[in-house]
Structures are given as C-alpha cells and as structure tokens.
Write a protein that holds these residues in place. Structure first.
Motif, short mmCIF file in Angstrom:
data_model
loop_
_atom_site.label_atom_id
_atom_site.label_comp_id
_atom_site.label_asym_id
_atom_site.label_seq_id
_atom_site.Cartn_x
_atom_site.Cartn_y
_atom_site.Cartn_z
N ASP A 156 0.87 -1.21 -0.07
CA ASP A 156 0.12 -0.05 0.13
C ASP A 156 0.90 1.37 -0.03
N HIS A 177 3.98 2.85 5.06
CA HIS A 177 3.35 2.33 3.71
C HIS A 177 4.52 2.62 2.86
N HIS A 217 3.08 -6.24 6.57
CA HIS A 217 3.00 -4.86 7.17
C HIS A 217 3.99 -4.72 8.13
N GLU A 251 -5.23 2.54 1.33
CA GLU A 251 -5.33 1.42 2.12
C GLU A 251 -6.17 2.11 3.44
N GLU A 252 -5.94 3.31 4.03
CA GLU A 252 -6.48 3.90 4.95
C GLU A 252 -7.66 4.56 5.14
N CYS A 275 2.35 4.72 9.08
CA CYS A 275 1.74 3.51 9.22
C CYS A 275 2.91 2.62 8.43
N GLU A 322 -7.58 -4.11 7.68
CA GLU A 322 -6.88 -3.96 6.54
C GLU A 322 -7.57 -4.53 5.18
ZN ZN Z 1 -0.93 0.23 7.32
#
Ligand code: ZN
Ligand code: ZN
Length: 395
Positions: free
Chosen positions: A76, A103, A164, A136-137, A101, A335
C-alpha cells in the motif's frame, strides 16, 4: 535461487526509495506523486504496467522466461492526515501528512522485489505481479477496486502475499498466523431524536441524553451476552455529542461507533443486535433512533497451508528459521488486503521493523512513528524468495 545477497546489495537503494516517499507523503486517494514515481521506476526498469484504471494504484507485471503460475505481492502506498514530529533529514515536507503507518517502507520493499525478480526473470517459471495499491487507510480502500478492475486477472494470479511493518516485532523477524489476521471494521452513526425543552420540566420532554445512557449500556451487552465468549468482537462508541447547556434538554444526541469482529457470522450477529436495540430503544423511550451503517473491510483470513508450505520455509532462507514467529491470535485492526485473500490463497505477514536500541518502538499512526530501515531489504528478499519458490514448486 536465494535472494538474501542480492537484496543486501540493493539495501541502500531501498532506503533511498523509502526516504523519498517518506518526505513526500500523500493521503489516501491523493497519491499522485507517489504513483508517478512508481510508474517511472517500473518504466525505467523495463517492467510492464498493467493498466487497470484503479485510481493511483499501479500494477507491474514481470513475465518469466518459462511458463508457469503467477504470484502477486502488494504494497500500500498512502500516508495519513497527521503531522510528523520526528526530527529526521527525511521528515515529511507535506504539512499535516505523514507516512505514520510505514506504507513508504512497503512500497520501497516491493520496488526491491521488482529489482530482484527483474534481474532473474529469464530463468523464472511463470510471472510476478506487483500491486502498488493506493488508499488503504480510507474506506472503501484501494484493494477492492483493484480486485473489481481485474488486477488479479491477465495473467491470472494464483497466490498473493503482503507484509505490514510492525515495530512491536524486532527487525530481523517476520511473523505469520493462520486464520483471521485483521478484523472486519464497520462504522455506525447513530442519532437519537427526542424532544427538547426546559431542564426544569423533564416530564414535558423526551430526553435523548438519558436515553443515550441506556442505549450505550444496551449496546455493550451485545459483546458480553450475545457473542460467544471465545470469539472476538468490539463495540466502541468513540464519539458522543448532544446538548448545549445544563438547563436545556437537547433535541438529539449523535454518536459514532466502530464495530469490529473476526468472523463474518459474528459480524452479522453484531449488526442484527445493534439494529434490534435501535428499534427497541424507540419502543421503550418513545424517541426515534436513526442509524447509518458504513461497511468497512471484511475479515482478513490467512491461508494456513500457504503459510506452512511457502511463506515460512521461504522466509526462513532469508531471516533464519529461529526468526519466524507464529502469531496465535489476531489483533482487531482493519486491513483491506482482506479483499485479495477473499479471492486467492496467500497470506499477510508482519515484517519486524522495531529496534529498541535505536529507540524505534513507537506504534503506527503516531506522530513519532519511525522504523528500522534494515527491514526493507529483508522484506524485499522474503517476498521475492516466496514468489520464486512458489513458482518453482508449481511449474
Ligand atoms: Zn498500514
Ligand atoms: Zn494504518
């Protein structure tokens, strides 16, 4: 083929990629620059781009010299709408946006996979697909659209994998768990509509504040009394607003809630009971209860056979068998990789990125999040290795 040495050789390049993304973060559905950088990278390396027309997501295809299956990997690419407080040379240059996060690390690692696989593609049996996924978020997320627009077709993807980063896991380790790996996350907006009036004359009103107290308590009984105790479920009212002054009874109260579960049957039960309680509250208190439901990502379910047969043995070649951790229970985070796993076998693992000695222990979604960049080459190598071994095994 073992990808450990080749990955170590491109270690610095991956750090460069990650820092570039980190200093230019873009929030979900706005990943214009990030997407352009990935496209240019693929083009510069002569990697085919599959035009699926899914927003800022980019799909790369590396075709092997020999026929075989197709293995997809996903990163992501989006960041979060929050300020960065780290004082690092690669600090976010976009105010109020941060790769909190990790990514940026996922994207850099997948670019590493592209470099590693592209180098040996002539000897490869089958194909590798690189899913650089936007958004993704933020619901509805980018994964669903990629699936709907055919990113898992042409060539048909047989298995899919992703990682992740996790600061709770020291760098050098990877972790996998069979079964649920992330929760279904749905959002409710409730509005309890009563009848306002003077605080001194409550008998002439329908007080939505008092009703809210009962309503919240009733909702909390769903997890404790309706869901089987060994199942996971969460009902959190994260926001409540109503009223303006001590002696005015409000007209209405609004609430926001997140509803999480690790099983689609439990998920359905939660919604059924919540909506029944809305109706029951109306009957009991003579108010009106409006609700809006936004369905989020589904439960993410990892394929245990895939993990045992492919992910663990292949990653062991990179990090060592003693650096693979078995995850025994899922967290309640969401997710959207779940959509890929609804379609194809595969798994979503954790890539250790924490380092207590370097002070890199902050959790994701915090303004001080940072990670140990030694996870980048390991992530790339683990993915490339699993892809390669899968394709060899199934040719
Ligand atoms: Zn994430
Ligand atoms: Zn996140």
């Amino acid at each position: 083929m073992i990808f450990k040495e080749p990955a170590l050789n491109i270690k610095d390049k991956l750090v460069e990629f990650r820092r570039d993304f980190h200093s230019h973060p873009e929030p979900s559905f706005c990943e214009e620059r990030t997407s352009a950088v990935i496209r240019k990278f693929l083009e510069d390396n002569g990697i085919e781009i599959q035009e699926v027309g899914a927003g800022y997501s980019v799909v790369g295809v590396i075709r092997g010299g020999k026929p075989g299956k197709t293995f997809a990997m996903r990163a992501d690419i989006d960041a979060l709408p929050m300020p960065e407080l780290n004082d690092v040379p690669y600090k976010s240059q976009n105010e109020g946006v941060m790769h909190a996060c990790g990514h940026d690390a996922h994207t850099a690692a997948l670019m590493g996979v592209a470099l590693l696989i592209n180098e040996v593609k002539d000897q490869m049996s089958g194909n590798v697909k690189l899913l650089f996924q936007a958004a993704e978020e933020k619901i509805p997320g980018g994964a669903k659209e990629l699936v709907e627009k055919g990113a898992l077709e042409n060539p048909y993807v047989d298995a899919v994998m992703g990682f992740h980063v996790a600061n709770a896991l020291p760098v050098g380790y990877v972790a996998f768990g069979a079964g649920p790996g992330a929760a279904a996350c749905d959002t409710y907006k409730f509005r309890i509509i009563g009848k306002g009036g003077h605080g001194a004359y409550p008998h002439a009103t329908i007080d939505p504040v008092v009703i809210s107290a009962y309503f919240i308590t009733a909702l909390q009984s769903i997890v404790s009394r309706n869901v089987e105790p060994v199942q996971g479920a969460v009902i959190t009212i994260g926001s409540i607003h109503g009223g303006t002054k001590e002696n005015i009874i409000a007209d209405d109260v609004e609430m926001l809630a997140t509803i999480r579960s690790l099983d689609e049957d439990v998920r359905a039960l939660l919604h059924k009971r919540i909506q029944e309680i809305c109706k029951g509250t109306e009957a009991m208190y003579g108010c009106k209860v409006e609700w809006e439901l936004e369905m989020g990502y589904p439960v993410l379910v990892n394929d245990g056979d895939f993990i045992n047969k492919y992910a663990v043995p292949s990653c062991a070649k990179i990090v060592g068998e003693d650096h693979i951790v078995e995850v025994k229970k899922s967290g309640m985070g969401g997710e959207d990789f779940a959509y890929f796993l609804q379609q194809r076998p595969g798994c979503f693992g954790s890539l250790g990125s924490g380092n207590a000695e370097k002070g890199l222990v902050q959790g994701g979604h915090t303004s001080l999040f940072d990670l140990d960049e030694d996870c980048l080459w390991r992530g790339a190598a683990c993915l490339a290795q699993t892809a390669w071994d899968y394709l060899e095994e199934n040719k």
